[in-house]
Motif scaffolding. Structure first.
Motif, PDB file in Angstrom:
ATOM      1  N   THR A  49       0.838  -1.190   0.000  1.00  0.00           N
ATOM      2  CA  THR A  49       0.000   0.000   0.000  1.00  0.00           C
ATOM      3  C   THR A  49       0.871   1.237   0.000  1.00  0.00           C
ATOM      4  OG1 THR A  49      -0.114  -0.008   2.415  1.00  0.00           O
ATOM      5  CG2 THR A  49      -1.910  -1.089   1.245  1.00  0.00           C
ATOM      6  N   LYS A  50       0.293   2.339  -0.425  1.00  0.00           N
ATOM      7  CA  LYS A  50       1.015   3.612  -0.447  1.00  0.00           C
ATOM      8  C   LYS A  50       0.013   4.743  -0.314  1.00  0.00           C
ATOM      9  CE  LYS A  50       4.113   6.441  -3.302  1.00  0.00           C
ATOM     10  NZ  LYS A  50       4.827   6.531  -4.611  1.00  0.00           N
ATOM     11  N   VAL A  51       0.299   5.688   0.581  1.00  0.00           N
ATOM     12  CA  VAL A  51      -0.548   6.863   0.720  1.00  0.00           C
ATOM     13  C   VAL A  51      -0.267   7.801  -0.441  1.00  0.00           C
ATOM     14  CG1 VAL A  51      -1.104   8.872   2.125  1.00  0.00           C
ATOM     15  CG2 VAL A  51      -0.635   6.674   3.220  1.00  0.00           C
ATOM     16  N   LEU A  52      -1.311   8.178  -1.187  1.00  0.00           N
ATOM     17  CA  LEU A  52      -1.152   9.060  -2.337  1.00  0.00           C
ATOM     18  C   LEU A  52      -1.465  10.516  -1.999  1.00  0.00           C
ATOM     19  CD1 LEU A  52      -2.812   6.833  -5.097  1.00  0.00           C
ATOM     20  CD2 LEU A  52      -0.380   7.077  -4.575  1.00  0.00           C
ATOM     21  N   ASP A  53      -2.568  10.738  -1.273  1.00  0.00           N
ATOM     22  CA  ASP A  53      -2.987  12.124  -1.036  1.00  0.00           C
ATOM     23  C   ASP A  53      -4.052  12.165   0.049  1.00  0.00           C
ATOM     24  OD1 ASP A  53      -3.110  14.842  -1.383  1.00  0.00           O
ATOM     25  OD2 ASP A  53      -4.445  14.772  -3.129  1.00  0.00           O
ATOM     26  N   THR A  54      -4.134  13.317   0.708  1.00  0.00           N
ATOM     27  CA  THR A  54      -5.254  13.584   1.608  1.00  0.00           C
ATOM     28  C   THR A  54      -6.318  14.317   0.807  1.00  0.00           C
ATOM     29  OG1 THR A  54      -3.802  13.731   3.538  1.00  0.00           O
ATOM     30  CG2 THR A  54      -6.000  14.691   3.746  1.00  0.00           C
ATOM     31  N   VAL A  55      -7.436  13.650   0.575  1.00  0.00           N
ATOM     32  CA  VAL A  55      -8.489  14.210  -0.267  1.00  0.00           C
ATOM     33  C   VAL A  55      -9.255  15.296   0.467  1.00  0.00           C
ATOM     34  CG1 VAL A  55     -10.593  13.670  -1.554  1.00  0.00           C
ATOM     35  CG2 VAL A  55      -8.688  12.044  -1.518  1.00  0.00           C
ATOM     36  N   GLU A  56      -9.515  15.051   1.754  1.00  0.00           N
ATOM     37  CA  GLU A  56     -10.321  15.998   2.532  1.00  0.00           C
ATOM     38  C   GLU A  56     -10.040  15.807   4.013  1.00  0.00           C
ATOM     39  OE1 GLU A  56     -15.065  17.065   3.367  1.00  0.00           O
ATOM     40  OE2 GLU A  56     -14.508  15.519   1.913  1.00  0.00           O
ATOM     41  N   THR A  57      -9.995  16.901   4.746  1.00  0.00           N
ATOM     42  CA  THR A  57      -9.897  16.841   6.197  1.00  0.00           C
ATOM     43  C   THR A  57     -11.215  17.327   6.781  1.00  0.00           C
ATOM     44  OG1 THR A  57      -7.502  17.188   6.220  1.00  0.00           O
ATOM     45  CG2 THR A  57      -8.702  17.703   8.231  1.00  0.00           C
ATOM     46  N   LYS A  58     -11.861  16.454   7.532  1.00  0.00           N
ATOM     47  CA  LYS A  58     -13.159  16.778   8.134  1.00  0.00           C
ATOM     48  C   LYS A  58     -12.984  17.013   9.634  1.00  0.00           C
ATOM     49  CE  LYS A  58     -15.219  13.036   6.552  1.00  0.00           C
ATOM     50  NZ  LYS A  58     -16.292  12.083   6.175  1.00  0.00           N
ATOM     51  N   LEU A  59     -14.068  17.296  10.300  1.00  0.00           N
ATOM     52  CA  LEU A  59     -14.014  17.598  11.730  1.00  0.00           C
ATOM     53  C   LEU A  59     -13.357  16.469  12.514  1.00  0.00           C
ATOM     54  CD1 LEU A  59     -14.855  19.460  14.116  1.00  0.00           C
ATOM     55  CD2 LEU A  59     -16.991  18.135  14.235  1.00  0.00           C
ATOM     56  N   ASN A  60     -13.718  15.229  12.214  1.00  0.00           N
ATOM     57  CA  ASN A  60     -13.237  14.092  13.001  1.00  0.00           C
ATOM     58  C   ASN A  60     -12.445  13.060  12.203  1.00  0.00           C
ATOM     59  OD1 ASN A  60     -14.306  14.870  15.536  1.00  0.00           O
ATOM     60  ND2 ASN A  60     -16.349  14.201  14.893  1.00  0.00           N
ATOM     61  N   SER A  61     -12.139  13.340  10.953  1.00  0.00           N
ATOM     62  CA  SER A  61     -11.439  12.329  10.159  1.00  0.00           C
ATOM     63  C   SER A  61     -10.708  12.951   8.974  1.00  0.00           C
ATOM     64  CB  SER A  61     -12.431  11.269   9.652  1.00  0.00           C
ATOM     65  OG  SER A  61     -13.338  11.844   8.726  1.00  0.00           O
ATOM     66  N   HIS A  62      -9.856  12.118   8.367  1.00  0.00           N
ATOM     67  CA  HIS A  62      -9.182  12.466   7.129  1.00  0.00           C
ATOM     68  C   HIS A  62      -9.597  11.457   6.066  1.00  0.00           C
ATOM     69  CE1 HIS A  62      -6.470  15.202   9.280  1.00  0.00           C
ATOM     70  NE2 HIS A  62      -6.235  14.221  10.128  1.00  0.00           N
ATOM     71  N   ILE A  63      -9.932  11.937   4.881  1.00  0.00           N
ATOM     72  CA  ILE A  63     -10.187  11.032   3.759  1.00  0.00           C
ATOM     73  C   ILE A  63      -8.885  10.908   2.989  1.00  0.00           C
ATOM     74  CG2 ILE A  63     -11.496  10.627   1.651  1.00  0.00           C
ATOM     75  CD1 ILE A  63     -13.800  12.145   2.850  1.00  0.00           C
ATOM     76  N   ILE A  64      -8.354   9.683   2.949  1.00  0.00           N
ATOM     77  CA  ILE A  64      -7.044   9.420   2.366  1.00  0.00           C
ATOM     78  C   ILE A  64      -7.205   8.614   1.082  1.00  0.00           C
ATOM     79  CG2 ILE A  64      -4.772   8.384   2.745  1.00  0.00           C
ATOM     80  CD1 ILE A  64      -5.322  10.623   4.685  1.00  0.00           C
ATOM     81  N   GLN A  65      -6.487   9.032   0.049  1.00  0.00           N
ATOM     82  CA  GLN A  65      -6.433   8.253  -1.182  1.00  0.00           C
ATOM     83  C   GLN A  65      -5.190   7.371  -1.133  1.00  0.00           C
ATOM     84  OE1 GLN A  65      -5.600  10.078  -5.178  1.00  0.00           O
ATOM     85  NE2 GLN A  65      -7.768   9.570  -5.499  1.00  0.00           N
ATOM     86  N   MET A  66      -5.364   6.082  -1.354  1.00  0.00           N
ATOM     87  CA  MET A  66      -4.270   5.128  -1.204  1.00  0.00           C
ATOM     88  C   MET A  66      -4.169   4.223  -2.419  1.00  0.00           C
ATOM     89  SD  MET A  66      -4.560   3.811   2.720  1.00  0.00           S
ATOM     90  CE  MET A  66      -2.842   3.292   2.652  1.00  0.00           C
ATOM     91  N   LEU A  67      -2.955   3.733  -2.634  1.00  0.00           N
ATOM     92  CA  LEU A  67      -2.739   2.676  -3.607  1.00  0.00           C
ATOM     93  C   LEU A  67      -2.743   1.352  -2.852  1.00  0.00           C
ATOM     94  CD1 LEU A  67      -2.153   2.414  -6.667  1.00  0.00           C
ATOM     95  CD2 LEU A  67       0.266   2.211  -6.062  1.00  0.00           C
ATOM     96  N   TRP A  68      -3.684   0.469  -3.182  1.00  0.00           N
ATOM     97  CA  TRP A  68      -3.796  -0.853  -2.551  1.00  0.00           C
ATOM     98  C   TRP A  68      -3.484  -1.871  -3.636  1.00  0.00           C
ATOM     99  CZ3 TRP A  68      -6.063  -5.645  -1.819  1.00  0.00           C
ATOM    100  CH2 TRP A  68      -6.085  -6.146  -0.511  1.00  0.00           C
ATOM    101  N   LEU A  69      -2.255  -2.439  -3.577  1.00  0.00           N
ATOM    102  CA  LEU A  69      -1.724  -3.213  -4.687  1.00  0.00           C
ATOM    103  C   LEU A  69      -1.715  -2.322  -5.932  1.00  0.00           C
ATOM    104  CD1 LEU A  69      -3.244  -6.740  -3.919  1.00  0.00           C
ATOM    105  CD2 LEU A  69      -0.885  -5.998  -3.626  1.00  0.00           C
ATOM    106  N   LYS A  70      -2.550  -2.592  -6.948  1.00  0.00           N
ATOM    107  CA  LYS A  70      -2.525  -1.764  -8.157  1.00  0.00           C
ATOM    108  C   LYS A  70      -3.717  -0.829  -8.282  1.00  0.00           C
ATOM    109  CE  LYS A  70       0.281  -4.774 -11.102  1.00  0.00           C
ATOM    110  NZ  LYS A  70       0.361  -5.489 -12.410  1.00  0.00           N
TER     111      LYS A  70
END
Length: 534
Positions: free
Chosen positions: A336-357
């Motif tokens: 896996t690889k973290v690609l980007d933080t799509v959005e930061t909300k009040l209680n969470s972060h939405i993370i875009q990740m590479l999961w295998l391909k």
């Protein structure tokens, strides 16, 4: 009077027992909420950040032992440790009280060079620099002969009961919980660990030996210095079963640090696990040749005997059991690889990740969460009751719902599947992770194989035996996956919304109660050959 500043922690409690057993019944326990170890103990609630309170706590004492600890947080350490140390030093000078300081090895170079009392400080990282700073504060006063003090320095802990350390969390707590053992970075480097009761016994001995003052002492450990591999082999012998383990790589800690602040805080200590840790205590052995240290076999046997459940450090090291699963001798890690933080909300972060391909999105809940005022407003309007959620108890209850709701059924089923899988491990899905259906279906469609299908009508189909270790996708009449679950050894593992995870054995009853509109259940197993070749 023997006064313990920072009582009731792992070292303070054992120190209290040793002092009462061999030195004095006049013991004062100081912390923000001290608790008695013996009926004769004196309790003195105090905050060592408060100058006056610290003076009152030390007043009338012959020896003050400093065993205070703080959460693994660089900002807190920088703000509090220097103030606490200055207050303690000032109080001991004013009241002519001896000071025994329990120190660690953070300030040493994290190399394979043997560490002795003469080793130079070479702190790298914010927490290491703070520890060097407060030790230097005391050494300066000792060199000026303004205080009668001694420094007792110890390497990483392992031990029973309250003991908190990386090794206890990743190795011994996981043994008790029948989870995969975790080893940081390497399993072939020598480790010097101190048994916490030995540390407290040695500290009491030094503090009550007058000619030890004015010096730094390394506390004694088992001199065998096993590798983690050897340590786990010893544990396997003690527990009577083969204990398999996972070796966590540095990049996995880096990914975990994105999700968890406490994992990030740990990273400055990782270099010490990359090489041999040779902590020398020859000076102590020469001074106290009859002092018996606890061997690793004896210590591990004692841990097994106690079988006392403990919280993982991170609260500190919540770490690694949830977000960091590793690369094992017997398992392969899903890349896996973290690609980007799509959005930061009040209680969470939405993370875009590479999961295998494939690119997926996960919603990671923050460690510290709060209630959105608009949610409270909506709940009050819905119930037509303006007094709702005005008390602390109600707010705490709502926060609990939000925490339980962080992980959805797709994330929980995938986490459960990989937790039991002997071929693969993963680092994404955990109790703070929400994954949408689109991302979950990418994973099943591209990296799992459909190995069976159960039509829910006639209902007698639901009584048929299922293959073991399968992930189940519940499909409604529109062809949509409305729920995931995991099946292992006759038990179904499921999570629904903000409810706690559940286990059940009757698929028929479960559908009738919760997912009555399910038309089909598709059974999946990971496509091992495909994944291994990526």
């Amino acid at each position: 009077m023997h006064t313990i500043l920072g009582a009731n922690g792992q070292i303070g409690e054992e120190l209290t027992k040793e002092l009462c057993r061999n030195y004095s019944k006049e013991i004062r326990l100081v912390s923000r909420s001290p608790k008695k170890v013996h009926d004769t103990d004196q309790l003195f609630p105090a905050n060592l950040m408060d100058h006056e309170a610290t003076h009152e706590a030390v007043k009338g004492s012959g020896i003050a032992y400093v065993t205070v600890g703080l959460p693994i947080d660089s900002k807190i350490w920088e703000e509090k440790f220097p103030v606490m140390m200055q207050n303690v030093i000032a109080a001991c000078i004013k009241h002519e009280c001896k000071l025994v300081f329990f120190d660690n090895t953070y300030m040493y170079a994290k190399t394979s060079e043997p560490q002795t009392e003469e080793s130079a400080f070479a702190p790298v990282g914010r927490k290491s620099k703070v520890r060097a700073q407060i030790t230097e504060m005391l050494l300066r006063e000792m060199r000026n002969d303004s205080i009668e003090a001694v420094i007792c320095r110890a390497p990483e802990f392992y031990g029973p009961n309250k003991t908190q350390s990386v090794t206890n969390t990743l190795i011994f707590d996981n043994i008790e919980q029948h989870k995969k053992l975790k080893v940081p970075l390497r399993d072939d480097t020598k480790r010097t660990l101190i048994w916490t009761p030995d540390a407290s016994r040695a500290m009491a001995l030094i503090g009550n030996t007058p000619d030890c003052y004015g010096q730094t002492w390394h506390l004694p450990c088992d001199d065998s210095r096993p590798t983690y591999s050897e340590m786990i082999n010893m544990a396997s012998e003690v527990y009577g079963r083969e204990l398999k383990y996972t070796v966590l790589k540095k990049w996995q800690f880096n990914i975990g640090g994105v999700f968890n602040k406490q994992i990030k805080e740990l990273q400055e200590l990782l270099p010490r696990y990359q090489c041999d840790n040779i902590f020398k205590f020859d000076k102590f052995n020469q001074k106290f040749p009859s002092f018996k240290t606890t061997s690793f076999m004896e210590g591990i046997t004692q841990i097994k005997k106690n079988k006392m459940p403990r919280k993982n450090i991170v609260s500190t090291f919540l770490l690694l059991t949830v977000l960091v699963q590793g690369y094992a001798q017997t398992t392969s890690l899903i890349k896996t690889k973290v690609l980007d933080t799509v959005e930061t909300k009040l209680n969470s972060h939405i993370i875009q990740m590479l999961w295998l391909k494939d690119t997926i999105q996960v919603d990671i809940q923050k460690e510290q969460i709060q209630v959105d005022p608009t949610l409270i407003k909506s709940l009050r309007e819905s119930a037509k009751d303006s007094t709702l959620y005005t008390s602390k108890e109600e707010i705490d209850e709502l926060l609990g719902v939000l925490r339980r709701g962080a992980q959805n059924c797709y994330s929980y089923a995938l986490e459960s599947y990989f937790e039991h899988n002997e071929a693969f491990d993963q680092i994404v899905f955990g109790k703070s992770t929400h994954v949408g259906l689109e991302s979950a279906e990418k994973i099943l469609d591209n990296y799992f194989q459909q190995i069976g299908l159960v039509n829910t009508k006639p209902r007698r189909n639901l009584n048929e035996p299922l293959p073991n270790d399968v992930l189940l996708s519940f499909i409604n009449k529109n062809g949509r996956a409305i729920h995931y679950a995991y099946y292992h050894n006759g038990v179904f593992y499921s999570k629904n919304g903000s409810f706690a995870p559940t286990e059940f054995q009757s698929l028929r009853k479960f559908l009738k109660k919760s997912y009555w509109d399910t038309q089909q259940i598709i059974l999946y197993k990971i496509d091992e050959e495909k994944v291994k070749n990526i």
